[in-house]
Scaffold this motif. Structure first.
Motif, mmCIF file in Angstrom:
data_model
loop_
_atom_site.group_PDB
_atom_site.id
_atom_site.type_symbol
_atom_site.label_atom_id
_atom_site.label_comp_id
_atom_site.label_asym_id
_atom_site.label_seq_id
_atom_site.Cartn_x
_atom_site.Cartn_y
_atom_site.Cartn_z
ATOM 1 N N VAL A 207 0.843 -1.200 0.000
ATOM 2 C CA VAL A 207 0.000 0.000 0.000
ATOM 3 C C VAL A 207 0.878 1.249 0.000
ATOM 4 O O VAL A 207 0.622 2.212 -0.737
ATOM 5 N N GLU A 208 1.936 1.206 0.809
ATOM 6 C CA GLU A 208 2.816 2.378 0.896
ATOM 7 C C GLU A 208 3.654 2.548 -0.367
ATOM 8 O O GLU A 208 3.794 3.669 -0.892
ATOM 9 N N ASN A 215 0.495 8.542 -5.367
ATOM 10 C CA ASN A 215 -0.475 9.557 -4.926
ATOM 11 C C ASN A 215 -1.932 9.099 -5.105
ATOM 12 O O ASN A 215 -2.820 9.909 -5.368
ATOM 13 N N LEU A 216 -2.159 7.801 -4.974
ATOM 14 C CA LEU A 216 -3.515 7.267 -5.073
ATOM 15 C C LEU A 216 -4.229 7.297 -3.727
ATOM 16 O O LEU A 216 -5.447 7.124 -3.671
ATOM 17 N N ILE A 217 -3.474 7.493 -2.665
ATOM 18 C CA ILE A 217 -4.025 7.749 -1.339
ATOM 19 C C ILE A 217 -3.213 8.891 -0.737
ATOM 20 O O ILE A 217 -2.147 9.255 -1.250
ATOM 21 N N MET A 222 -2.347 6.199 5.552
ATOM 22 C CA MET A 222 -1.557 5.085 6.081
ATOM 23 C C MET A 222 -1.870 4.849 7.555
ATOM 24 O O MET A 222 -1.714 3.732 8.063
ATOM 25 N N ASP A 223 -2.327 5.892 8.252
ATOM 26 C CA ASP A 223 -2.675 5.742 9.662
ATOM 27 C C ASP A 223 -3.906 4.870 9.869
ATOM 28 O O ASP A 223 -4.202 4.456 10.999
ATOM 29 N N LEU A 224 -4.647 4.610 8.787
ATOM 30 C CA LEU A 224 -5.840 3.773 8.904
ATOM 31 C C LEU A 224 -5.490 2.294 9.057
ATOM 32 O O LEU A 224 -6.362 1.491 9.390
ATOM 33 N N LEU A 225 -4.238 1.940 8.800
ATOM 34 C CA LEU A 225 -3.804 0.543 8.884
ATOM 35 C C LEU A 225 -2.853 0.366 10.064
ATOM 36 O O LEU A 225 -1.659 0.613 9.948
ATOM 37 N N HIS A 226 -3.395 -0.043 11.196
ATOM 38 C CA HIS A 226 -2.577 -0.297 12.386
ATOM 39 C C HIS A 226 -2.335 -1.801 12.467
ATOM 40 O O HIS A 226 -3.274 -2.587 12.539
#
Length: 258
Positions: A207-208, A215-217, A222-226
């Motif tokens: 994802v990263e 720049n698709l997110i 990224m903070d949404l994935l803990h």
């Protein structure tokens, strides 16, 4: 024949000319004989869908604070991930949360088992599938849905957090739908926690390195994935998110009127 005789109105419906049915709605309702194809029509499906919403809301409306736990039905008892699911369910129960799963075997059974054995509320939201998959024996309260989208709404509506254990396509579907709802602010932000760093670490890196790189997110997405391996960390993350949310609501409350 007058123009009015070429028209029949049945409630909100209007029929004209050759579209006028040969019988009235009451006749078709009260006639015990005839074809049964009507039970498979779209209008009838709407009523069936409505009944599923009513049943789900009625069953879950009085649940205590709850957390939805997702994971594969293929995880076998006695394996590392299964036992992790049992510990996760127990930790949620000890923290005062009901545990909601898909009600099936594997990781769902593990979380329900841990919750039930720790004295917590264990909930199963099953789904009708081409192959037999009944609710597991550790479900205290359960319902089986026909439609995936009704079931998915129940997972979101009655949960204060999502805990995502190792799983396949179905688990990924639930994970990314939850993240999308939070990202687009369709729901009040709640934590989405992935349990199993070895399992989920590669996906987070992708994802990263792919989505964020192009720049698709946004960086904050990224903070949404803990990701964690520790059930205690899961509970701490959920409580921290809820404390932040409650303090925000308190700040937003209007003061006494003058």
């Amino acid at each position: 024949m007058t123009e009015e005789e070429h028209v029949r109105r049945a409630g909100p419906l209007t029929y004209r000319g050759r579209a006028i049915p040969d019988t009235t709605t009451d006749q078709r309702l009260l006639d015990r004989r005839g074809p049964s194809d009507w039970v498979h029509t779209d209008p009838w499906r709407v009523l069936r869908i409505q009944s599923e919403f009513v049943e789900g809301f009625g069953l879950l409306a009085e649940l205590p604070s709850a957390v939805s736990v997702f994971g594969s039905a293929r995880i076998q008892p006695g394996t590392e991930y299964y036992e992790l699911g049992v510990r996760m369910g127990a930790k949620l129960a000890e923290a005062g949360y009901a545990t909601i799963t898909g009600g099936g075997p594997g990781m769902m059974e593990a979380a329900n088992k841990g919750a039930q054995r720790a004295g917590g509320m264990s909930v199963g939201l099953g789904i009708e599938l081409p192959f037999e998959q009944s609710l597991n024996e550790y479900v205290d309260v359960g319902v089986t849905f026909r439609y995936f989208f009704v079931r998915k709404l129940m997972f979101v509506k009655y949960a204060q957090a999502f805990v995502v254990m190792p799983g396949g396509f179905g688990t990924l579907d639930e994970l990314f739908e939850a993240i999308t709802l939070v990202q687009t602010k369709k729901v009040t932000r709640f934590p989405v926690i992935l349990v199993g760093t070895e399992f989920w670490g590669g996906m987070r890196e992708w994802v990263e390195s792919s989505l964020l790189k192009h720049n698709l997110i946004s960086p904050q997405d990224m903070d949404l994935l803990h990701v964690t391996d520790d059930p205690d960390d899961v509970i701490a993350t959920i409580r921290q998110a809820h404390a932040h949310l409650e303090s925000r609501f308190e700040r937003d409350e209007p003061g006494p009127s003058a």
